[in-house]
Scaffold this motif. Sequence first.
Motif, PDB file in Angstrom:
ATOM      1  N   SER A  98       0.795  -1.225   0.000  1.00  0.00           N
ATOM      2  CA  SER A  98       0.000   0.000   0.000  1.00  0.00           C
ATOM      3  C   SER A  98       0.830   1.279   0.000  1.00  0.00           C
ATOM      4  O   SER A  98       0.309   2.325  -0.365  1.00  0.00           O
ATOM      5  CB  SER A  98      -0.988   0.017   1.162  1.00  0.00           C
ATOM      6  OG  SER A  98      -0.681  -0.930   2.116  1.00  0.00           O
ATOM      7  N   ALA A  99       2.075   1.205   0.395  1.00  0.00           N
ATOM      8  CA  ALA A  99       2.873   2.433   0.373  1.00  0.00           C
ATOM      9  C   ALA A  99       3.525   2.656  -0.983  1.00  0.00           C
ATOM     10  O   ALA A  99       4.252   3.619  -1.172  1.00  0.00           O
ATOM     11  CB  ALA A  99       3.935   2.400   1.471  1.00  0.00           C
ATOM     12  N   LEU A 100       3.257   1.748  -1.926  1.00  0.00           N
ATOM     13  CA  LEU A 100       3.833   1.892  -3.253  1.00  0.00           C
ATOM     14  C   LEU A 100       2.757   2.308  -4.254  1.00  0.00           C
ATOM     15  O   LEU A 100       1.567   2.118  -4.013  1.00  0.00           O
ATOM     16  CB  LEU A 100       4.456   0.574  -3.714  1.00  0.00           C
ATOM     17  CG  LEU A 100       5.575   0.019  -2.847  1.00  0.00           C
ATOM     18  CD1 LEU A 100       6.133  -1.242  -3.451  1.00  0.00           C
ATOM     19  CD2 LEU A 100       6.670   1.044  -2.675  1.00  0.00           C
ATOM     20  N   THR A 101       3.206   2.811  -5.381  1.00  0.00           N
ATOM     21  CA  THR A 101       2.248   3.215  -6.405  1.00  0.00           C
ATOM     22  C   THR A 101       1.765   1.992  -7.173  1.00  0.00           C
ATOM     23  O   THR A 101       2.330   0.907  -7.069  1.00  0.00           O
ATOM     24  CB  THR A 101       2.903   4.174  -7.415  1.00  0.00           C
ATOM     25  OG1 THR A 101       3.969   3.472  -8.039  1.00  0.00           O
ATOM     26  CG2 THR A 101       3.436   5.413  -6.737  1.00  0.00           C
ATOM     27  N   PHE A 103       2.007   1.430 -10.286  1.00  0.00           N
ATOM     28  CA  PHE A 103       3.057   0.983 -11.194  1.00  0.00           C
ATOM     29  C   PHE A 103       4.070   0.098 -10.470  1.00  0.00           C
ATOM     30  O   PHE A 103       4.411  -0.989 -10.922  1.00  0.00           O
ATOM     31  CB  PHE A 103       3.761   2.215 -11.793  1.00  0.00           C
ATOM     32  CG  PHE A 103       4.814   1.870 -12.796  1.00  0.00           C
ATOM     33  CD1 PHE A 103       4.470   1.602 -14.109  1.00  0.00           C
ATOM     34  CD2 PHE A 103       6.143   1.798 -12.420  1.00  0.00           C
ATOM     35  CE1 PHE A 103       5.442   1.280 -15.039  1.00  0.00           C
ATOM     36  CE2 PHE A 103       7.117   1.472 -13.342  1.00  0.00           C
ATOM     37  CZ  PHE A 103       6.766   1.209 -14.659  1.00  0.00           C
ATOM     38  N   GLU A 104       4.506   0.572  -9.301  1.00  0.00           N
ATOM     39  CA  GLU A 104       5.522  -0.183  -8.552  1.00  0.00           C
ATOM     40  C   GLU A 104       4.991  -1.552  -8.134  1.00  0.00           C
ATOM     41  O   GLU A 104       5.708  -2.554  -8.185  1.00  0.00           O
ATOM     42  CB  GLU A 104       5.963   0.606  -7.321  1.00  0.00           C
ATOM     43  CG  GLU A 104       6.820   1.810  -7.655  1.00  0.00           C
ATOM     44  CD  GLU A 104       7.010   2.743  -6.472  1.00  0.00           C
ATOM     45  OE1 GLU A 104       8.100   3.286  -6.324  1.00  0.00           O
ATOM     46  OE2 GLU A 104       6.046   2.941  -5.689  1.00  0.00           O
ATOM     47  N   ASN A 153       0.601   6.228 -11.382  1.00  0.00           N
ATOM     48  CA  ASN A 153       1.397   6.861 -10.333  1.00  0.00           C
ATOM     49  C   ASN A 153       0.611   7.162  -9.069  1.00  0.00           C
ATOM     50  O   ASN A 153       1.048   7.911  -8.214  1.00  0.00           O
ATOM     51  CB  ASN A 153       2.027   8.146 -10.866  1.00  0.00           C
ATOM     52  CG  ASN A 153       3.092   7.831 -11.888  1.00  0.00           C
ATOM     53  OD1 ASN A 153       3.603   6.707 -11.918  1.00  0.00           O
ATOM     54  ND2 ASN A 153       3.404   8.791 -12.732  1.00  0.00           N
ATOM     55  N   LEU A 155      -0.907   6.250  -5.438  1.00  0.00           N
ATOM     56  CA  LEU A 155      -0.591   5.374  -4.324  1.00  0.00           C
ATOM     57  C   LEU A 155      -1.659   4.287  -4.262  1.00  0.00           C
ATOM     58  O   LEU A 155      -2.850   4.582  -4.283  1.00  0.00           O
ATOM     59  CB  LEU A 155      -0.623   6.207  -3.045  1.00  0.00           C
ATOM     60  CG  LEU A 155       0.385   5.867  -1.965  1.00  0.00           C
ATOM     61  CD1 LEU A 155       1.792   5.859  -2.540  1.00  0.00           C
ATOM     62  CD2 LEU A 155       0.277   6.866  -0.842  1.00  0.00           C
TER      63      LEU A 155
END
Lengths: 268, 322, 445
Positions: A98-101, A103-104, A153, A155
């Motif tokens: 959850s702390a990543l976008t 895309f990530e 992009n 979150l």
Amino acid sequence: MSDLVFDVKNITLRFGGVVSLNDVTMEHRRGEILAVIGPNGAGKTSLFNSLTGVYRPQEGTITLNAREGHPISVIGRGAYRIASAGVARTFQASRMFSALTTFENVKIGAESHKGLGAVGAMVRGPATRRGERESDQKTFELLEFVGLKDQANTLSASLSYGARRRLEIARGLATNPVALLLDEPAAGTNPAEKLELANLIRRVRDELGVTILLIEHDMKLVMSVAERLYVLNFGSVIATGSPAEIRSNQAVIDAYLGSSETQTSEAS
Amino acid sequence: MSASIISFWSTHFALLKSEFWYLVVSGITTGFLYGMVAVGYTMVYGILRLINFAHSEIFMTGAFAGYFLMRRFVGNNTPSGAQSILLIVGGIAVGALASSLMAAFVLERVAYRPLRKRKAPPLAYLISAIGASYFLQNLAGKEFGRNPIAMPQPYGNANVFTVFGSPFNQYDLLVVVAGILSLVALDIIVSRTKLGRSLRAVAQDTETASLMGVDIDKTIMLTFLIGGAMAGAAGFLWGLNSNVGSTMGFVPGIKAFTSAVLGGIGNLRGAMLGGMILGMVENLAEPFVTSAYIDVVAFVILVGLLMFRPTGILGERLGRVA
Amino acid sequence: MSTEMRVHLRRWLSFFAMAALIAIMTGPSGSNNAPVQGLTQSFAQPYSYFGLFRAQRWMIFFTFALVALGLQTLWRRSGGGVRARTAVLRQGFEAPGRRRATVLSAVVVVALVALFIPHLISNPGIQSGIVEQVLAYVILALGLNVVVGWAGLLDLGYVGFYAIGAYVTAWMTGRLPIAAPFHHPVSSFAAIPVAIVFTMLAGVILGAPTLRLRGDYLAIVTLGFGEIILVFSNNLTNVTGGSQGTNPYIPSFTFRIGGLKYLFGNVGYYFLVAGFVVVTIVLFRLLEHSRVGRAWTAIREDEVAAESIGINPLKYKVMAFAIGASVSGFAGAVTASQIGVVYPSTFSLYFSVNVLTLVIFGGMGSIVGVIFGSILVQGIAVYLRFYPPSGYQASDLYMYLGALLIMMMIYRPAGLIPSRRRRREIYQAEDGIGHEGDVLLGEQS
């Protein structure tokens, strides 16, 4: 026989004295959309977790034939090994990083099957850079495929429920799976999102050729998408067949469809 | 080769045989002290899921409080009789009081409560606990000096009786009596009283307990009060026989934590039992292991336990106590 | 008394208690013979502040307390904390352009300052202090950051690897009671790769069986490992030289090019270790933004989800642990050759906690933060060692570090210059978003 992705034979799973799965046998053919349904506590999630290596049934065998001709036994292998053997999954309450976008999230999936490469990463040679470009490319394609390109992009924690499902599916697909296992994907989504989801599931199979197992509560979604169904009740398979056959099966009607409130979609 | 191994073991076993009862007595006293400290670790763990790193400094606080009392009231002549008893009881009481206040009103308030209110992740607690431990240890070192100090003796520590030729001193008697009394009292509090019930309720399920009307903050504070009092009393008793110093808590703290894990962390009676087992093992290992490596024995037990049987002998959970 | 009044009273009391505590902490020390002296004099003795004015110590700190109270009230009124928090939770990708420019200019400034430091400071004691207390600690903190910040594992036995690295160097150069390998001592520079390999192996051997453990148990097991190494280095006198340390001196780095010979002195070591720092930064920066770094993030945030996409958590944890261990061993090897002696007394838990404090203070997972935090804290430590204010003892440093750890956890858990990801994770965990109540430990609940 050789065209089974999952060949489940007589598995029994117990927790202490409670029998969660009782002598379940299931065949999952390559390329089909299979659904497992059943009332609450019927053992759907137990079956799901047994297939993905999270639980270990005490009896029976589960053979995964992901790459044809290389059957492996699921029982006794860790979840990550089943995943890297070609089985992607989603979670009932979606689990993202959850702390990543967005895309990530998907990119982690795309590169997870590549080797460790700490040294490669620190040297950053041409092979590593090519790998990065490939992963980026694939991530964009998958985001486009599930319709999340505009939110690449964002979150992931701030996505809507429906978008989170699609993100999970994209992340799973990024690992190049043979089979995609969906654990109640319709939970918490609205009718419009359900329709989209049904389309997406069909497209995953038709366009990417991924075999699909669906565990679902929502009858409307199941009946519209699945080609074949297994019905579980109290840990046992009580019926199997096409949606039409299941609809007219007396045992199923008694156990599950008979009660009027479950006719309509159940929100969980 | 084999002859030398046999002679090695035979000399060590001879040593064990000749000192056996002496080692058993000191095993029992160390065991009680470990147990008294271990219950503090186990109670806090049961409720907060936190290894209270600073518990060893709570132990040290009690020792210093007792030391100051002794320093003030023990003169040049060793007291005896009623005066001794008064001083010792006073030392235990002051040690327990100082430690419980330090644990409940300083440590818990300052280092843990703000994190709890914010629902901070467990690592944050652990780091805060480590910080508190280092802070208290070095603050004590700065104020009271960094070398170990001998505790002024409030009694003659005469021999009470002999066990198979080996002395059982007043100190041993004191530790055994204090240990039994405090551990039994604690067991009764936790298993029989209303406070004990709320304690167990919070340990099992904090949210449900709070819905059922248990005051979480108060329960946690009481946990620290009780655990601190036990550690403080143990600290004074420990200091009576060895020395008092700012770093005195570290090794007994690790040992007591090992005891808590040995008995199944979160399990009160397990902690007492674990303390006794560790005290015994450590003392009976003495003829076989060079004294410098005695601490290694405890560490190896701890590491082995955590890796192979992290639930200990009696299993986890404070709720299971009664 | 109304609730509001009680709240105010409590705030005032806690601020003044804090001020009194700071007065005691910075005040004169007591001793074994006069254990209360320090406490009383902290309040009774007037004190000269930087030669500017003399005042009773408590007056100063009570003034500070009042100012702090005022500032806190203003901060609360403006709602600053909440706003910053929501901003962090909202932001996704940011425009990289402006950030890159800021970072670039900061790097240039730092590099210029770093270049001139040895010329500004001529005291050889301070010069070597900067190498062994600041630069070496930057490397150490960067290594621990891999373990704590990226893999989310609390390692309290970090010092054990440092000790192994130092002893391997002493062994390779023939400075231990036991003979050097093949009875052929090598130069201390050649010992570095061996030290790295040994500590990396030690990391794998310790990590492989223990990294399955829950986070808090792992902390205790690693602590035990560090203490066992300490006991052995103190007592295995015929291997390590015991508490007296190694003998004779471990040679400093020397380079021979043709007929030219360069023996590294303080300045030489300064630039060499600074070079090592730069190399470490570059390598770890690449690692952070590689698939390995992303896999660590995934495991830290949701181990179950990470496994579901084929990531083997244990493998990545062992890898982080081994990288951290080898960096620690590397630092141990470099420092051993610089100081020349390996003393067991260095290898206590204090060392591990010291490095941990740097990582926490700077910001777990943030390379810039960790570097900045290390330089700041260790720089102050070196300053205090060489210019101690009255009342300060060298060991007081750990008291301040302990206090710093608590303060950081209460007020700024993500660190001074947080990694954006890490800060988001902490806030999300506190707000109950995501699956791990336990993102920091990387453990399932």
